[in-house]
Design an enzyme around this catalytic site. Sequence first.
Site, mmCIF file in Angstrom:
data_model
loop_
_atom_site.group_PDB
_atom_site.id
_atom_site.type_symbol
_atom_site.label_atom_id
_atom_site.label_comp_id
_atom_site.label_asym_id
_atom_site.label_seq_id
_atom_site.Cartn_x
_atom_site.Cartn_y
_atom_site.Cartn_z
ATOM 1 N N GLU A 136 56.068 30.859 -37.317
ATOM 2 C CA GLU A 136 54.947 31.454 -36.610
ATOM 3 C C GLU A 136 55.417 32.781 -36.035
ATOM 4 O O GLU A 136 56.378 32.831 -35.260
ATOM 5 C CB GLU A 136 54.472 30.548 -35.471
ATOM 6 C CG GLU A 136 53.767 29.294 -35.945
ATOM 7 C CD GLU A 136 53.324 28.442 -34.762
ATOM 8 O OE1 GLU A 136 53.150 28.996 -33.656
ATOM 9 O OE2 GLU A 136 53.182 27.234 -34.953
ATOM 10 N N ASP B 93 50.297 31.200 -22.887
ATOM 11 C CA ASP B 93 51.753 31.223 -22.968
ATOM 12 C C ASP B 93 52.399 31.261 -21.590
ATOM 13 O O ASP B 93 51.874 31.846 -20.647
ATOM 14 C CB ASP B 93 52.207 32.437 -23.786
ATOM 15 C CG ASP B 93 51.758 32.357 -25.230
ATOM 16 O OD1 ASP B 93 51.981 31.296 -25.832
ATOM 17 O OD2 ASP B 93 51.169 33.326 -25.743
#
Length: 258
Positions: free
Chosen positions: A47, A58
């Site tokens: 990824e 995140d």
Amino acid sequence: MNKINKLFSENKDNKLLSLYFCAGCPTLDGTADVIKTLERRGIAMIEVGIPFSDPMADGPVIQDAATTALKNGMTLRTLFSQLQDIKDEVNIPLVLMGYLNPIMQYGIEAFCQSCVESGVSGVIIPDLPFKDYQDIVKPVADRYDIRVIMLITPETSEERIRFIDEHTDGFIYMVSSAAITGAQKSFDEVKQEYFRRINAMNLRNPRMIGFGISNKQTLEAAQQNAAGAIIGSKFVTLLSESKNADEALDKLFDALAQ
């Protein structure tokens, strides 16, 4: 066949390992080297993060990596150019992970076309509403054979999970918790029950478990309950510290053995 589908059709032992890193971090021109190193060392899927100024899903590790990448000058256009240069050298699936705003600014059609031109097999867009996925993104992505990977969490209803399973292809990203990304030492009984509940649904798509995997205990829990594991924050931290993908991998594999 799309490389993502090919990967899961050929691997049935639930030991797949996918790594995430942010393009442009620690250096602007290091993205290609990281990818080639990870493939050479046996990583099954990568990824590649598209840096964004407000990565709301995140934790601080990946937020800092995105900030560094943006300061280094990484853009989506630059990333596609770097990936295109190594397209013929990379055989494993590459999945771009990024937020909707930069992709919409680039243009959905142009984005999917650039994915094909640079060897990208799929995309994860955490803030993409499912209706927009169905109405706007999926028809274009399908034309270009790009897999749009959707996320599920412990809070996602069974009805929603089955709907996602029915209308997506490739794999389902199974988030281990509803929290932001970040390493965890273990998965508690609540998370284990979540894993068992999803297992019992017998979904059509394979699943990869991510968020919080950083040691042997969390890795094995993911491998026991899905096709494999996705590691992000732990690898990003090691890569930022060492500035060398081989060294970062050595340290990651050591951590996963303990």
